[in-house]
Design a protein around this motif. Structure first.
Motif, PDB file in Angstrom:
ATOM      1  N   PHE A  10       0.863  -1.180   0.000  1.00 52.35           N
ATOM      2  CA  PHE A  10       0.000   0.000   0.000  1.00 52.35           C
ATOM      3  C   PHE A  10       0.900   1.230   0.000  1.00 52.35           C
ATOM      4  CE2 PHE A  10      -2.010  -3.462   2.245  1.00 52.35           C
ATOM      5  CZ  PHE A  10      -3.239  -3.563   1.596  1.00 52.35           C
ATOM      6  N   GLY A  11       0.421   2.324  -0.602  1.00 52.12           N
ATOM      7  CA  GLY A  11       1.122   3.596  -0.442  1.00 52.12           C
ATOM      8  C   GLY A  11       2.083   3.948  -1.551  1.00 52.12           C
ATOM      9  N   ASP A  18      10.510  -0.662  -0.828  1.00 56.75           N
ATOM     10  CA  ASP A  18      10.737  -1.517   0.344  1.00 56.75           C
ATOM     11  C   ASP A  18      10.205  -2.930   0.077  1.00 56.75           C
ATOM     12  OD1 ASP A  18      12.025   0.373   1.815  1.00 56.75           O
ATOM     13  OD2 ASP A  18      10.362   0.820   3.171  1.00 56.75           O
ATOM     14  N   SER A  19       9.085  -3.010  -0.657  1.00 58.06           N
ATOM     15  CA  SER A  19       8.545  -4.345  -0.964  1.00 58.06           C
ATOM     16  C   SER A  19       9.504  -5.146  -1.824  1.00 58.06           C
ATOM     17  CB  SER A  19       7.184  -4.230  -1.667  1.00 58.06           C
ATOM     18  OG  SER A  19       6.208  -3.864  -0.732  1.00 58.06           O
ATOM     19  N   GLU A  20      10.219  -4.440  -2.718  1.00 57.23           N
ATOM     20  CA  GLU A  20      11.238  -5.145  -3.508  1.00 57.23           C
ATOM     21  C   GLU A  20      12.328  -5.693  -2.587  1.00 57.23           C
ATOM     22  OE1 GLU A  20      10.943  -2.816  -7.776  1.00 57.23           O
ATOM     23  OE2 GLU A  20      12.505  -2.218  -6.375  1.00 57.23           O
ATOM     24  N   ARG A  21      12.659  -4.928  -1.553  1.00 60.17           N
ATOM     25  CA  ARG A  21      13.664  -5.407  -0.582  1.00 60.17           C
ATOM     26  C   ARG A  21      13.114  -6.610   0.190  1.00 60.17           C
ATOM     27  NH1 ARG A  21      18.204  -2.845  -2.138  1.00 60.17           N
ATOM     28  NH2 ARG A  21      17.844  -0.650  -2.402  1.00 60.17           N
ATOM     29  N   ILE A  22      11.851  -6.523   0.593  1.00 61.56           N
ATOM     30  CA  ILE A  22      11.246  -7.636   1.333  1.00 61.56           C
ATOM     31  C   ILE A  22      11.258  -8.878   0.453  1.00 61.56           C
ATOM     32  CG2 ILE A  22       9.077  -8.502   2.326  1.00 61.56           C
ATOM     33  CD1 ILE A  22       8.456  -5.560   3.103  1.00 61.56           C
ATOM     34  N   SER A  23      10.878  -8.678  -0.808  1.00 60.47           N
ATOM     35  CA  SER A  23      10.856  -9.796  -1.742  1.00 60.47           C
ATOM     36  C   SER A  23      12.259 -10.382  -1.906  1.00 60.47           C
ATOM     37  CB  SER A  23      10.317  -9.270  -3.079  1.00 60.47           C
ATOM     38  OG  SER A  23      10.257 -10.284  -4.009  1.00 60.47           O
ATOM     39  N   GLY A  24      13.256  -9.494  -2.010  1.00 57.97           N
ATOM     40  CA  GLY A  24      14.640  -9.955  -2.143  1.00 57.97           C
ATOM     41  C   GLY A  24      15.081 -10.762  -0.930  1.00 57.97           C
ATOM     42  N   THR A  47       2.524  -1.703   4.736  1.00 57.14           N
ATOM     43  CA  THR A  47       1.438  -0.746   4.945  1.00 57.14           C
ATOM     44  C   THR A  47       1.869   0.697   4.779  1.00 57.14           C
ATOM     45  OG1 THR A  47       1.962  -0.639   7.285  1.00 57.14           O
ATOM     46  CG2 THR A  47       0.342  -2.285   6.613  1.00 57.14           C
ATOM     47  N   CYS A  48       0.859   1.542   4.603  1.00 60.00           N
ATOM     48  CA  CYS A  48       1.050   2.989   4.459  1.00 60.00           C
ATOM     49  C   CYS A  48       0.211   3.658   5.541  1.00 60.00           C
ATOM     50  CB  CYS A  48       0.548   3.397   3.082  1.00 60.00           C
ATOM     51  SG  CYS A  48       0.337   5.159   2.889  1.00 60.00           S
ATOM     52  N   ALA A  49       0.740   4.709   6.146  1.00 59.70           N
ATOM     53  CA  ALA A  49      -0.012   5.396   7.200  1.00 59.70           C
ATOM     54  C   ALA A  49      -0.538   6.741   6.722  1.00 59.70           C
ATOM     55  CB  ALA A  49       0.886   5.604   8.422  1.00 59.70           C
ATOM     56  N   ILE A  50      -0.374   7.025   5.432  1.00 58.69           N
ATOM     57  CA  ILE A  50      -0.699   8.371   4.954  1.00 58.69           C
ATOM     58  C   ILE A  50      -2.140   8.480   4.492  1.00 58.69           C
ATOM     59  CG2 ILE A  50      -0.161  10.084   3.176  1.00 58.69           C
ATOM     60  CD1 ILE A  50       2.712   9.305   3.378  1.00 58.69           C
ATOM     61  N   ILE A 163       2.695  12.193   8.209  1.00 55.54           N
ATOM     62  CA  ILE A 163       3.127  11.232   9.220  1.00 55.54           C
ATOM     63  C   ILE A 163       4.550  10.732   8.943  1.00 55.54           C
ATOM     64  CG2 ILE A 163       2.224   9.196   8.007  1.00 55.54           C
ATOM     65  CD1 ILE A 163       1.556   9.699  11.694  1.00 55.54           C
ATOM     66  N   VAL A 164       5.075  11.070   7.770  1.00 55.21           N
ATOM     67  CA  VAL A 164       6.354  10.476   7.349  1.00 55.21           C
ATOM     68  C   VAL A 164       7.498  10.690   8.346  1.00 55.21           C
ATOM     69  CG1 VAL A 164       8.205  10.678   5.627  1.00 55.21           C
ATOM     70  CG2 VAL A 164       5.870  10.274   4.902  1.00 55.21           C
ATOM     71  N   PRO A 165       7.725  11.927   8.846  1.00 57.14           N
ATOM     72  CA  PRO A 165       8.859  12.084   9.763  1.00 57.14           C
ATOM     73  C   PRO A 165       8.740  11.180  10.988  1.00 57.14           C
ATOM     74  CG  PRO A 165       8.059  14.224   9.028  1.00 57.14           C
ATOM     75  CD  PRO A 165       7.060  13.203   8.566  1.00 57.14           C
ATOM     76  N   LEU A 166       7.487  10.935  11.408  1.00 60.71           N
ATOM     77  CA  LEU A 166       7.271  10.087  12.589  1.00 60.71           C
ATOM     78  C   LEU A 166       7.611   8.628  12.298  1.00 60.71           C
ATOM     79  CD1 LEU A 166       5.896  10.770  15.403  1.00 60.71           C
ATOM     80  CD2 LEU A 166       3.904   9.585  14.489  1.00 60.71           C
ATOM     81  N   VAL A 167       7.246   8.149  11.126  1.00 65.12           N
ATOM     82  CA  VAL A 167       7.417   6.711  10.854  1.00 65.12           C
ATOM     83  C   VAL A 167       8.690   6.378  10.085  1.00 65.12           C
ATOM     84  CG1 VAL A 167       4.984   6.124  11.006  1.00 65.12           C
ATOM     85  CG2 VAL A 167       5.905   6.853   8.816  1.00 65.12           C
ATOM     86  N   ARG A 168       9.272   7.370   9.414  1.00 62.22           N
ATOM     87  CA  ARG A 168      10.510   7.111   8.653  1.00 62.22           C
ATOM     88  C   ARG A 168      11.719   7.756   9.310  1.00 62.22           C
ATOM     89  NH1 ARG A 168      10.371   3.435   4.138  1.00 62.22           N
ATOM     90  NH2 ARG A 168       8.178   3.234   3.669  1.00 62.22           N
TER      91      ARG A 168
END
Ligand code: SF4
Length: 448
Positions: A10-11, A18-24, A47-50, A163-168
């Motif tokens: 999502f997002g 990041d999903s490509e990294r997870i897949s890798g 997931t996406c929080a935005i 929300i990005v600064p909070l989660v990233r």
């Protein structure tokens, strides 16, 4: 038999990457991908929080999986990404059948967490800082001919709706050498187009230093270095921030053959009052001034933007100011959003939230205006010839989707292999795509 995994993303592009990294990582762990939920033994929600209702969607999906997992007790469920970072332990409290919660900084731990979940039950890692930069992780790229390259995750701004600064976390630039090494590796594998990704690419390098120099690397310099990588024919970037934009980026765009003539330039609002409340530290005149300079420096450049409608306190006058800037800016396309409060952001606690029906009505007016402008801009392209890169086609091979350097989608009569470059003459226009006739194919990505 090999275990199979399925990833739902999502997002934004950062999440896609990041999903490509997870897949890798999962592939490196001996698993193979599947799109069939029934045969997946590991299911990952990145997931996406935005976006509005992100949590409702996640818990809806998790609710569905609860029954599937009851029937297949070996299934492992992973929640990753921004919502995992934000909601942390709340996720497994609400959905105790989730095996792993992995935050944005803990991706390298994913295989270890899955392993521990087998032995000890549900696991969570939502550490607040990154120890291993994601570039060190394997990535299973979605396309063979184009790739995202993360240059500076995190953000030092504090836009009140975001929300990005909070989660990233804060911005962390990769070294120029690290970015170049990844781009060179991609080029060797046949990638011809890279998109440099950062929340605010203009501040790339602000947190780095150059040995034996008091200077810091600049984004424009990075563009020039990537432009020198042999085999890379298209360089895109997203997103610049109007506040931090600098003329040297325009010069690099104009002078580097491989940097595409397209810019995504998020405006968010055309009202100075709303921009101030959003804590976006530029004003409408400055924004329009940059657009003039970009168009002057890079003739024919395609421009897209982001606009939020109904930010708390937005009056009819503020909204009319936004319509006015949209008219004057003449964007080729715009991503338009209805404001919705995101828990954890400052704007969520602002008084004067705009009623839903007012937001809806303004949104429809904005979309109608932008559709008209997009169509006008698209019609200006009819009769012209562009180099396009084929991205995919319909299943029966009757048509292909391709893209100009200016980021316009062009439908071609197929079939074409994804990764093919061809020249195309534009024959028709719609607000969101063009139609074209291919001239002789120039080359395929693999042949470059
Ligand atoms: S610049 Fe603003 S909108 Fe963009 S990621 Fe940073 S805080 Fe969010």
């Amino acid at each position: 038999m090999e275990r199979r995994y399925l990833i739902r993303t999502f997002g934004c592009q950062m999440n896609e990457h990041d999903s490509e990294r997870i897949s890798g990582l999962l592939t490196a762990g001996g698993m193979t991908p599947t799109e069939d939920l029934d045969e997946a033994e590991v299911v990952v929600f990145n997931t996406c929080a935005i976006r509005e209702n992100a949590d409702n969607r996640l818990y809806g999906n998790l609710g569905h999986l609860k029954h599937l997992k009851a029937a297949h007790p070996d299934m492992r469920i992973v929640v990753a990404g921004c919502l995992a970072q934000k909601d942390q332990g709340a996720i497994q409290l609400r959905a105790p059948w989730v095996d792993v919660v992995v935050g944005t900084h803990a991706l390298p731990q994913l295989l270890e967490l899955l392993h521990r979940a087998e032995e000890d039950g549900p696991q969570m890692d939502v550490r607040e800082y990154t120890e291993v930069f994601p570039s060190a992780l394997p990535a299973a790229r979605h396309d063979a001919f184009r790739a995202w390259v993360s240059i500076a995750p995190g953000c030092d701004n504090r836009c009140t709706f975001c929300i990005v600064p909070l989660v990233r976390g804060p911005q962390r630039s990769r070294s120029v050498g690290d970015v170049l090494a990844e781009v060179q590796m991609l080029a060797r594998r046949g990638v011809v187009e890279v998109t440099l990704l950062g929340q605010n690419v203009n501040t790339f390098g602000r947190d780095l230093s150059i040995p034996e120099s008091s200077r810091r690397p600049l984004f424009a310099e990075l563009l020039r270095r990537v432009d020198e990588v042999e085999g890379i024919r298209r360089i895109r970037f997203t997103s610049p921030h109007p506040h931090d934009f600098t003329p040297d980026v325009i010069e690099a765009m104009a002078e580097c053959d491989n940097v595409c003539e397209h810019i995504h330039f998020p405006m968010q609002s055309g009202s100075d009052r709303v921009l101030r409340a959003m804590q976006r530290s530029y004003r409408r005149d400055r924004y329009l001034g940059w657009l003039d300079r970009i168009r002057e420096g890079v003739p024919g450049v395609g421009v897209s933007t982001d606009i939020i409608v109904g930010f708390p306190g937005e009056t009819e006058k503020d909204f009319v100011d936004t319509l006015d800037v949209v008219e004057r800016a003449g964007f080729d396309s715009a991503y338009t959003f209805q404001y919705s409060p995101r828990p954890g952001t400052r704007a969520a606690s602002f008084e004067e939230q705009v009623p839903k029906e007012v937001v809806q009505e303004r949104f429809e007016r904005l979309v109608a205006l932008q559709e008209r402008i997009s169509l006008e801009r698209a019609r200006e392209q009819v009769g012209r010839t562009f180099e396009v890169l084929v991205e995919g086609g319909d299943r029966k091979g009757r048509s292909a989707k391709s893209r100009t350097r200016t980021n316009r989608l062009v439908h071609l009569p197929g079939p074409f292999e994804p990764g093919t470059f061809t020249d195309a003459k534009i024959t028709d226009a719609a607000p969101h795509h063009l139609s074209g006739e291919p001239l002789a194919p120039v080359s395929t990505a693999a042949a470059v």
